[in-house]
Design a protein around this motif. Sequence first.
Motif, short mmCIF file in Angstrom:
data_model
loop_
_atom_site.label_atom_id
_atom_site.label_comp_id
_atom_site.label_asym_id
_atom_site.label_seq_id
_atom_site.Cartn_x
_atom_site.Cartn_y
_atom_site.Cartn_z
N GLY A 184 -1.65 -1.68 -14.24
CA GLY A 184 -1.34 -0.53 -15.09
C GLY A 184 -0.48 0.53 -14.42
N GLU A 185 -0.11 0.34 -13.17
CA GLU A 185 0.72 1.31 -12.46
C GLU A 185 1.94 0.62 -11.86
OE1 GLU A 185 -1.37 3.71 -9.63
OE2 GLU A 185 -3.20 3.80 -10.84
N ASN A 186 2.96 1.41 -11.59
CA ASN A 186 4.15 0.88 -10.93
C ASN A 186 4.41 1.72 -9.70
OD1 ASN A 186 6.45 -0.45 -10.25
ND2 ASN A 186 7.50 -0.16 -12.20
N ASN A 187 4.33 1.09 -8.53
CA ASN A 187 4.46 1.83 -7.27
C ASN A 187 5.90 2.09 -6.87
OD1 ASN A 187 1.64 1.98 -6.74
ND2 ASN A 187 1.66 -0.15 -6.03
N TRP A 188 6.85 1.54 -7.64
CA TRP A 188 8.25 1.74 -7.27
C TRP A 188 9.12 1.77 -8.52
CZ3 TRP A 188 12.09 -1.83 -8.40
CH2 TRP A 188 11.66 -3.09 -8.83
N GLY A 189 10.31 2.34 -8.34
CA GLY A 189 11.29 2.39 -9.41
C GLY A 189 12.68 2.53 -8.80
N LEU A 190 13.67 2.71 -9.68
CA LEU A 190 15.04 2.84 -9.21
C LEU A 190 15.50 4.29 -9.30
CD1 LEU A 190 16.67 -0.31 -10.87
CD2 LEU A 190 15.53 -0.11 -8.65
N LEU A 191 16.32 4.69 -8.34
CA LEU A 191 16.93 6.02 -8.39
C LEU A 191 17.90 6.10 -9.57
CD1 LEU A 191 17.67 6.45 -4.57
CD2 LEU A 191 16.07 7.84 -5.91
N PRO A 192 18.19 7.29 -10.05
CA PRO A 192 19.16 7.41 -11.16
C PRO A 192 20.51 6.81 -10.78
CG PRO A 192 18.04 9.50 -10.76
CD PRO A 192 17.65 8.60 -9.64
N GLU A 193 21.19 6.24 -11.78
CA GLU A 193 22.51 5.66 -11.51
C GLU A 193 23.47 6.70 -10.95
OE1 GLU A 193 24.35 2.76 -14.20
OE2 GLU A 193 22.61 3.07 -15.49
N THR A 194 23.26 7.95 -11.31
CA THR A 194 24.16 9.02 -10.87
C THR A 194 23.78 9.58 -9.50
OG1 THR A 194 22.76 10.59 -12.08
CG2 THR A 194 24.69 9.72 -13.23
N ALA A 195 22.72 9.04 -8.88
CA ALA A 195 22.27 9.57 -7.59
C ALA A 195 23.38 9.46 -6.55
CB ALA A 195 21.03 8.81 -7.13
N ALA A 196 23.65 10.56 -5.85
CA ALA A 196 24.69 10.60 -4.82
C ALA A 196 24.03 10.66 -3.45
CB ALA A 196 25.59 11.81 -5.02
N VAL A 197 24.47 9.80 -2.55
CA VAL A 197 23.85 9.69 -1.22
C VAL A 197 23.74 11.04 -0.53
CG1 VAL A 197 24.17 8.78 1.11
CG2 VAL A 197 24.42 7.27 -0.85
N SER B 1 0.84 -1.21 0.00
CA SER B 1 0.00 0.00 0.00
C SER B 1 0.87 1.25 0.00
CB SER B 1 -0.94 0.00 1.22
OG SER B 1 -1.75 -1.15 1.22
N SER B 2 1.92 1.23 -0.80
CA SER B 2 2.87 2.34 -0.85
C SER B 2 3.08 2.76 -2.30
CB SER B 2 4.22 1.92 -0.23
OG SER B 2 4.05 1.56 1.13
N THR B 3 3.29 4.06 -2.51
CA THR B 3 3.44 4.60 -3.87
C THR B 3 4.63 5.55 -3.94
OG1 THR B 3 1.95 6.47 -3.39
CG2 THR B 3 0.94 4.47 -4.28
N GLY B 4 5.13 5.72 -5.16
CA GLY B 4 6.22 6.67 -5.37
C GLY B 4 7.51 6.28 -4.66
N MET B 5 7.77 4.98 -4.56
CA MET B 5 8.97 4.49 -3.87
C MET B 5 10.13 4.40 -4.86
SD MET B 5 7.50 3.95 -0.93
CE MET B 5 8.60 2.90 0.00
N LYS B 6 11.31 4.84 -4.43
CA LYS B 6 12.50 4.80 -5.28
C LYS B 6 13.65 4.17 -4.50
CE LYS B 6 10.89 7.34 -8.81
NZ LYS B 6 10.83 6.91 -10.21
N PHE B 7 14.42 3.31 -5.18
CA PHE B 7 15.48 2.57 -4.49
C PHE B 7 16.82 2.70 -5.22
CE2 PHE B 7 11.52 0.60 -3.26
CZ PHE B 7 11.67 0.41 -1.89
N GLY B 8 17.89 2.79 -4.42
CA GLY B 8 19.25 2.76 -4.93
C GLY B 8 20.08 1.85 -4.05
N CYS B 9 21.30 1.58 -4.46
CA CYS B 9 22.18 0.69 -3.69
C CYS B 9 22.86 1.45 -2.55
CB CYS B 9 23.25 0.09 -4.61
SG CYS B 9 24.33 -1.10 -3.77
N PHE B 10 22.80 0.89 -1.37
CA PHE B 10 23.48 1.43 -0.18
C PHE B 10 24.94 1.73 -0.51
CE2 PHE B 10 25.96 1.05 3.66
CZ PHE B 10 25.15 1.44 4.73
N GLN B 11 25.38 2.92 -0.15
CA GLN B 11 26.81 3.24 -0.28
C GLN B 11 27.19 4.20 0.84
OE1 GLN B 11 27.18 5.72 -4.16
NE2 GLN B 11 25.49 4.32 -4.51
#
Length: 362
Positions: free
Chosen positions: A194-207, A151-161
């Motif tokens: 028809g919707e996607n509640n999550w995606g990945l952060l840009p590869e260039t995303a800096a912590v 039940s969550s929307t607009g979630m974005k994930f990147g790799c821990f660094q």
Amino acid sequence: MGCFFSRRRKPALGGPQQQQQQAGAGQDAAPGEQKAPQYSWDLRAKVDPKDYTFSGLKDETVGRLPGKVAGQQFVIQDCENCKIYIFDHSATITVDDCVNCQIFLGPIKGSVFFRDCKDCKCVVACQQFRTRDCRKLEVFLCCATQPIIESSTGMKFGCFQYYYPELALQFKDAGLSIFNNTWSNIHDFTPVSGENNWGLLPETAAVQDYVPLPSSEELKAVRISTDATKSIIPVTRGQRQKNSDESCLAVFFAGDYTTANARKLIDEMTSKGFQLVQTKEVVMKAEDAHRVFQQSASEFISLLEKGPVVALEFNGDGAVEQCRSTINEVFSGTKVFVSESKASASQDVDNFYNFADMQMGM
């Protein structure tokens, strides 16, 4: 897959009167009466829940230094516009009803559970990651098991660094391997057609652009680096599309220098432009070796008794040749399994990670 948590807050501990009664239970008996026995758990230092709670804060920077949580549970709730840093390992953490917060959570032995949070940016390392009723969370994640959102929307994930000097030992104290990170393999428990509640952060995303380094004098004592090359967790591509149709599998066997050797190979390969797709640390048995290593299994079976193996997948044109060359030059005295050719490498990768996912219940 079911949901593992129920709502809501834990009841508060008893009031001062109840606490006094409890404290008095072990006091000396009256003359003539038999003295109550004293047990080892009576001598333990009492835990004050306030030391492991951030609640009702607004526009504040707060945190805990290394050694100050030491494996306890922690609760973060009803915070707004706060910067929160837990620079230590913990048992479990719940984060409830937080808005527009920036949060760093050091290694969590069990689960972290975000509920009713929105517009938060986080760096998290844990065994289990769960969210429910959350909106717009951006998370740099290390998670040993498949992360679950509900039940969550607009979630974005990147790799821990992330790096600070105490972090490697904290991972060990929390029972987490730096090589087991399924940060991008998200399971949406409540998908919407028809919707996607999550995606990945840009590869260039800096912590540091998401969770900046702490500005308070106390927390600045922690010597932090968000440089991906210094990260305790190897930065992987995860589920991102691969740049090449050529991958290579390298497997190190348990020994005194397994972690150091794996990190050295990562440094050597990534410095030459190859990408680290995924890593895994897992126990193998003889029958697993036959399934994964096939005709060369007999070379490695005796090594499996020493402990878990560490596997690395590299991607890029020429990855197999470069990986074999680097192993021969840098690790000539170390027994390592490496894919023999581009033709066999994709099967090696599939064989190993299919086995590993089954082993870890993925």
